[in-house]
Enzyme design. Structure first.
Site, short mmCIF file in Angstrom:
data_model
loop_
_atom_site.label_atom_id
_atom_site.label_comp_id
_atom_site.label_asym_id
_atom_site.label_seq_id
_atom_site.Cartn_x
_atom_site.Cartn_y
_atom_site.Cartn_z
N ASP A 256 1.01 -1.20 -0.02
CA ASP A 256 0.57 -0.46 -0.09
C ASP A 256 0.59 1.03 -0.21
O ASP A 256 2.05 1.47 0.63
CB ASP A 256 -1.22 0.09 0.89
CG ASP A 256 -2.04 0.99 0.82
OD1 ASP A 256 -2.33 1.50 0.12
OD2 ASP A 256 -3.00 1.07 1.65
C1 BGC Z 1 -4.84 3.07 0.06
C2 BGC Z 1 -5.18 1.88 -1.00
C3 BGC Z 1 -5.24 2.42 -2.10
C4 BGC Z 1 -3.88 2.81 -2.85
C5 BGC Z 1 -3.93 3.43 -3.77
C6 BGC Z 1 -4.16 3.86 -0.96
O1 BGC Z 1 -3.74 4.64 0.49
O2 BGC Z 1 -4.86 2.12 1.74
O3 BGC Z 1 -6.37 1.31 -0.59
O4 BGC Z 1 -5.19 1.24 -3.36
O5 BGC Z 1 -3.99 4.41 -2.06
O6 BGC Z 1 -5.31 5.04 -4.47
#
Ligand code: BGC
Length: 718
Positions: A256
């Site tokens: 993440d």
């Molecule tokens: C979120 C994810 C997401 C990623 C990309 C993160 O801040 O926790 O769920 O896929 O950003 O946008």
């Protein structure tokens, strides 16, 4: 379709042999913007993926550019397609309340098809985190609190996203997230510490990931959170021992957002470079956005802190997905193709069907609903009644609020010509003026019936939107109380992304509909239900507490040694609305639960059944639920666990029998030694309309049944 791509080793070996170390490292690098620097990486073939921007022309240009670079390997293009891409579907929590797995699969397939038309080939979904804390804003993105049902939904969504039954656009890999335990944040505070025992990990949080992997998910996203001392994106135990060895995942792990770099803030890495060393060696293959792999990975391999083999293995995993998706043959998109697919009529029709199935009827005193289309004077009150953006919920992708049919528009289009619909804002979401409130109260006093649409703005749930107070925001609640004081005929329609505390509402408002955030077709679907063109059939997949102090509160908790003494001095212990709960315009009557045997052997099966009668003049759907309790086991077991459900469509006065086949596999649990096994002894099997159902039968499992060997690192002889 499996997107792991183990069958492309020859092509991959050839590619790897021709790549420089810098180019290999590039495959592990993913950036979330596309400026001059990223462009230069594309031109040199030193980047493997990009995220969160799309558009068929732009993506095609970038893919063309990289295919003309010295290292022609197509890019993974990631995006958060959480509940629709161009067509806005209900938020995932809402969809889960439909208990309609084929339809859930279908909305995922449509979302993937629409996204792929814009060049997206990696979808950061489904979110399969089991959510037991409604303060956590991301409950909106998942399938609720139950690991069994959550696993079925996880698999359905992966199958849908990866259906890939089109030839002319890039195929898509799903990326189930967030591995692991992200939803267990203490206090419901997003990103916060999680305390998860190995038992709870296996019972609650891992099953949906296992289901998603078995359904063929090509990638997995590791989470931000610290799991009992192990930040997930830097944990060799969680990524290698559990995810790969125990769950059998063979694809690459995408971290993440900058979560490897956050190892420094967590205090397990000395600095960014150290974080890269730990991240790559632990099994985190693609670094989302931080750029630290780009900066340090090559040097760390040179210095021997990361082996060349480990780097190659990471690159292999990524290349396999690219081959499995067919990106080397087909990664071009055009605006024309995209325009033909985005929001085509069948997608919008599916959205409407999904939206109506997502609505849960919470209360309907005196059969106040459905409303007569000849409603006389109908007052519609609330900012959310006419807000297009809020009905789209969190993660809106390429949906457009202009496409949303609001509750007000839906109601207006459905009533008979002589019905007078008057709209009053009454209050904003968080505050309002006395003047607007006064107008709304006066309008309500004059009206024959009032529909109030209240709840949360779209930004109040989703990532980093935790709430400590879960009521309808005070300004709206004050308005509701004033309206109820002048008119007893109030229908409360809730638009929100999480369970709310509704004890006052349950006591004072005659009819309550939970509509969540329904997407594009919100108003049409609501009008279907409000006026009886569709009989509500949704069932809650997450418990609604009476107040915040009861949290955590979920149906499949363990009992205590003094169950009868568990209490609060100042609140009931039971929830306001339990898991599985939901009403209908039909009245369903259950006969006694029976079984065709009371003993079960290792290879055996017992049929447990119950007759349900529709004791009303309205056709309707009932979701019959099967729960099992293990009465005595080597470790304590939950008070009950969902193990099956059936949706029965019953015509007026029709009776049908729901028959469940209970097998030893349904009685199994992960023992302390890590084995998935069913232990002999008595089990209580309940069937009914929600998780509080009491009628059931008792079964004896006569012999032990082992379904899986011990988990990695567990003592097989324990
Ligand atoms: C979120 C994810 C997401 C990623 C990309 C993160 O801040 O926790 O769920 O896929 O950003 O946008």
């Amino acid at each position: 379709m499996r997107c792991v791509g183990l069958e492309f080793e020859e092509q991959i070996n050839r590619l790897l042999a021709g790549m420089t170390r810098r180019q290999k490292v590039g495959q592990l690098v993913q950036y979330g913007s596309f400026r001059e620097y990223e462009r230069s990486l594309v031109d040199k073939g030193e980047i493997g993926s990009l995220l969160n921007f799309c558009g068929s022309t732009l993506v095609s240009d970038i893919q063309k550019a990289i295919m003309h670079s010295p290292n022609p390997i197509p890019l993974l293009i990631g995006d958060d397609v959480i509940h629709g891409y161009a067509t806005g579907f209900p938020i995932p929590l809402a969809e889960s309340c439909s208990f309609d797995l084929p339809l859930i699969e279908e909305t995922a397939a449509i979302a993937a098809r629409e996204a792929s038309a814009d060049g997206v080939n990696m979808i950061f979904a489904p979110m399969v985190d089991i959510a037991r804390d409604p303060r956590w804003g991301r409950v909106a993105e998942g399938a609720g609190e139950d690991p069994y049902y959550g696993s079925l939904v996880a698999a359905a969504r992966v199958r849908g996203l990866q259906r890939n039954d089109w030839d002319d656009r890039p195929h898509v890999t799903a990326c189930p997230k967030h591995y692991i335990g992200y939803s267990a944040a203490e206090g419901g505070r997003d990103y916060d510490y999680t305390e998860i025992s190995e038992q709870t990990l296996r019972e609650v949080y891992l099953p949906p990931f296992e289901a998603a992997i078995q359904a063929g998910a090509g990638t997995v996203m590791s989470s931000f959170n610290d799991v009992s001392g192990h930040p997930a994106s830097l944990s060799h135990h969680l990524l290698e021992d559990v995810l790969r060895k125990e769950l059998g995942f063979e694809g690459p792990v995408v971290t993440d957002w900058e979560s490897v770099q956050q190892g420094v803030a967590h205090g397990v890495a000395a600095d960014d470079k150290d974080a890269v060393r730990i991240g790559i060696n632990s099994g985190a293959e693609i670094d989302m956005n931080s750029g630290i792999y780009d900066l340090y990975a090559e040097q760390l391999v040179q210095e021997g802190a990361i082996s060349e083999e480990r780097l190659d293995e990471a690159v292999r995993r990524i290349l396999r997905v690219k081959f499995a998706l067919g990106l080397f043959e087909q990664n071009q998109t055009t605006p024309e193709k995209a325009a033909a697919i985005h929001r085509c009529p069948s997608h919008v029709e599916t959205a409407r069907q999904m939206a109506r199935e997502s609505i849960v009827l919470l209360k309907n005193d005196g059969a106040m609903l459905p409303l007569d289309k000849k409603a006389g004077r109908l007052a519609v009150i609330g900012f959310l009644a006419d807000s297009q953006g809020d009905a789209l919920g969190c993660w809106q992708c390429k949906t457009k609020k202009e496409n949303v049919v609001t509750p007000l528009a839906g109601i207006r289009s459905r009533v008979s010509p002589d019905t007078q619909v008057e709209y009053y804002i009454g209050s904003g979401i968080l505050d309002g003026s006395e003047e607007e409130a006064e107008k709304a109260v006066e309008g309500a006093a004059r009206a024959d019936t009032v529909v109030m649409v209240l709840g949360e703005a779209c930004w109040m749930s989703g990532e980093n939107n935790s709430r400590a107070h879960l009521g309808i925001p005070p300004a709206q609640q004050r308005l509701l109380r004033r309206v109820c004081a002048v008119n007893p005929r109030v229908v409360l329609v809730l638009m929100n992304g999480r369970p709310l505390t509704l004890t006052w509402e349950q006591e004072h408002v005659p009819a309550i509909l939970e509509s969540w955030q329904l997407g594009d077709t919100c108003g049409d679907a609501l009008a279907d239900v409000l006026f009886g063109d569709y009989n509500p059939s949704g069932r809650l997949t997450i418990t609604f507490p009476r107040c915040e102090g009861q949290i955590p509160l979920y149906y499949n908790r363990r009992t205590s040694g003094r169950p009868e003494l568990i209490r609060y001095l100042d609140e009931e212990t039971a929830p306001l609305y339990p898991f599985g709960y939901g009403l209908s315009y039909s009245r369903f009557v259950y006969g006694p639960v029976s079984a065709d045997a009371d003993r079960l052997a290792a290879e055996g099966a017992v049929q447990v059944s119950v007759t349900v009668t529709n004791d009303s003049a309205v056709a309707g759907e009932e979701t019959v639920q099967l729960y099992i309790r293990d009465e005595t086991a080597s470790i304590t077991r939950p008070a009950r666990e969902l193990k099956g459900f059936q949706k029965l469509l019953l015509q007026p006065h029709e009776s049908r029998r729901a028959v469940f086949t209970v097998t030893p596999a349904m009685l199994a649990f992960v023992r302390a030694d890590g084995r998935l096994a069913a232990e002999p002894g008595y089990f209580r099997v309940y069937a009914g309309s929600d998780s509080t159902c009491e009628d059931g039968v008792r079964l004896l499992l006569t012999e032990p049944v082992q379904l899986k060997p011990p988990a990695a690192g567990k003592d097989a002889n324990a």
